[in-house]
Design an enzyme around this catalytic site. Structure first.
Site, PDB file in Angstrom:
ATOM      1  N   LYS A  14      38.983  35.838  37.003  1.00  0.00           N
ATOM      2  CA  LYS A  14      39.662  36.984  36.417  1.00  0.00           C
ATOM      3  C   LYS A  14      39.773  36.816  34.902  1.00  0.00           C
ATOM      4  CE  LYS A  14      42.826  37.808  40.337  1.00  0.00           C
ATOM      5  NZ  LYS A  14      42.516  39.219  40.645  1.00  0.00           N
ATOM      6  N   ARG A  41      41.303  39.250  51.806  1.00  0.00           N
ATOM      7  CA  ARG A  41      40.815  39.791  53.073  1.00  0.00           C
ATOM      8  C   ARG A  41      40.066  38.727  53.882  1.00  0.00           C
ATOM      9  NH1 ARG A  41      37.245  44.136  49.927  1.00  0.00           N
ATOM     10  NH2 ARG A  41      39.064  43.854  48.581  1.00  0.00           N
TER      11      ARG A  41
END
Length: 457
Positions: free
Chosen positions: A237, A311
């Site tokens: 990120k 996920r």
């Protein structure tokens, strides 16, 4: 059990507190003596939402206080009071019904909260006089503050091991059992996706399972994403995106708080709480873009982006949840920025494969002023998760990012099993009454109310 900040059971010398709406204030004012009316007019007080004023005694002490609210049933309407009023004891002098009084107590506690582990508040919160008896409202408040404390705590002190310790303490307090599968045992116990995401960290990844209730009661599975820090992995990120990633375990915080609330209120369910807890770190063992990761369900997943890791760990946890044969599965996850772009920070995105379950949760949210918004499980968008080398990819197109993330999770839910997924921000960006900046519980109160309605004690 000690009272949360902002409360006392000592009524001696407490100052009367009046709660008024803007419309109700007009009638209240007309019943006051002329000097009181003159004082209120001089202060410009008109009962506006979020306002507060004190009335003086002839010798200059505080005779009473007033707070203005818009919606007597909205806890946040009272959130300004603990710091807008002087720091003394206050006793409610306005007649409120039980539901309104519960909203006042909850909102007062939310407004009195300050995260004080590393920095002391500038002043103490005002104290509201309450009964000594334990109450559901106070349990709900403690659950909400549990979420805030967990999310606000930096990863240094809220890693996978600390979440496990909290779960252990809660399990012991309520007579639940705890199972933990950690490190390489995740591979031998067939939780390979959790292991793949967390293996690069110096803190072992783990699946934390808390189990409570009678075997004869219906099973409810609650799953929470516990990414204790998300660097993005090798798809790292940028700095501004990584700054608050201590909050990426907000789903785990919600799930643990909801489970604690279910046990505290003794709902007649067999509870299975599952938290996959990891750090998504960068190192020689980090999972890589293009790798194919196996899952507990046997679905092979190509890693399109290592920053879509939540996920991946939830896949194993949801599969395990389904093996408990639950009546319904709920999961909470700080899963996508796309949900925030679509709905902003205050509205969690609800995805659900069962209309009755979705409607029950939405109705509870509306009733309790704890809103959420249903989003579509638009299955044609599964095409965005197509992989050329595996059964599916963990990410893909930037189109409908929250929808595709939910569709990914749905692949790991047993067929025809009611399931709801809440993509929650778990954070307040700005200071608002009852909502200090930092961790925030969203959809928690309505989730409990929905469960309470379905499984009355």
């Amino acid at each position: 059990m000690s009272l949360p900040d902002g409360f006392t059971t000592t009524a001696h010398d407490a100052t009367p507190l009046y709660v008024v709406t803007r419309l109700g204030y007009v009638d209240w004012r007309t019943r006051q003596p002329a000097p009181v009316r003159a004082w209120l007019d001089a202060q410009g007080f008109d009962g506006s939402p979020g306002s507060a004023v004190t009335l003086p005694t002839p010798d200059g002490a505080i005779a009473a206080g007033l707070i203005g609210v818009e919606d007597l049933l909205d806890p946040y309407a009272y959130g300004h009071a603990p710091f807008a009023l002087p720091a003394c004891r206050w006793a409610l002098a306005t007649s409120l019904d039980d539901t309104e009084r519960a909203a006042l107590e909850l909102g007062w506690g939310l407004g009195a909260y300050r995260f004080s582990r590393y920095k002391s508040p500038l002043r103490p919160a005002s104290q509201l006089v309450v009964d000594e008896a334990a109450s559901e409202t106070r349990d709900i408040l403690r659950a909400s503050l549990r979420v805030r404390d967990m999310v606000n705590t930096p990863t240094e002190h809220m890693g996978p091991d600390q979440i496990e310790q909290l779960a252990r303490e809660i399990a012991q307090a309520h007579g639940a059992t705890l199972e933990v599968v950690a490190g390489d045992d995740l591979l031998t116990r067939n939780f390979p996706a959790i292991h793949a995401v967390g293996r690069a960290s110096h803190r072992a990844p783990r699946l934390i399972g808390l189990h409570w209730g009678k075997d004869s009661d219906p099973c409810v599975a609650i799953v929470g994403k516990g990414v204790c820090f998300d660097s993005g992995g090798l798809d790292i990120k940028p700095a501004d995106g990584m700054r608050n990633m201590k909050k990426d375990m907000g789903g785990a915080a919600h799930a643990l708080a909801l489970a604690e609330l279910v046990m505290a209120r003794k709902l007649p369910v067999r509870l299975s709480l599952l938290i996959p807890a990891v750090e998504n770190s960068i190192g020689p063992e980090a999972f890589r873009p293009g790798e194919v990761v196996s899952t507990r369900k046997g679905i092979m997943v190509e890693i399109d982006n290592t920053d879509a890791e939540g996920r991946v760990i939830l896949a194993d946890a949801l599969t395990y949840a389904g093996e408990q044969n639950p009546e319904l599965i709920l999961d909470f996850a700080t899963l996508t920025g796309a949900a925030r772009i679509a709905l902003g920070p205050d509205l969690p995105a609800l995805f659900c494969n069962d209309d009755a379950l979705a409607n029950d949760w939405l109705a509870a949210g509306e009733r309790l002023r704890d809103p959420l918004w249903r989003m579509p499980l638009w299955r044609p968008y599964l095409r965005y998760l197509t992989s050329q080398v595996a059964d599916m990819a963990n990410a893909g197109s930037k189109m409908a990012g929250a929808v595709t993330a939910a569709l990914y999770l749905e692949r790991f839910i047993p067929e025809a099993r009611p399931w709801a997924h809440l993509d929650v921000y778990a954070w307040s960006d700005t200071a608002r009454p009852g909502r200090p900046p930092g961790g925030e519980a969203l959809g928690l109160r309505s989730a409990f109310a929905m469960l309470k309605d379905r499984y009355p004690a």
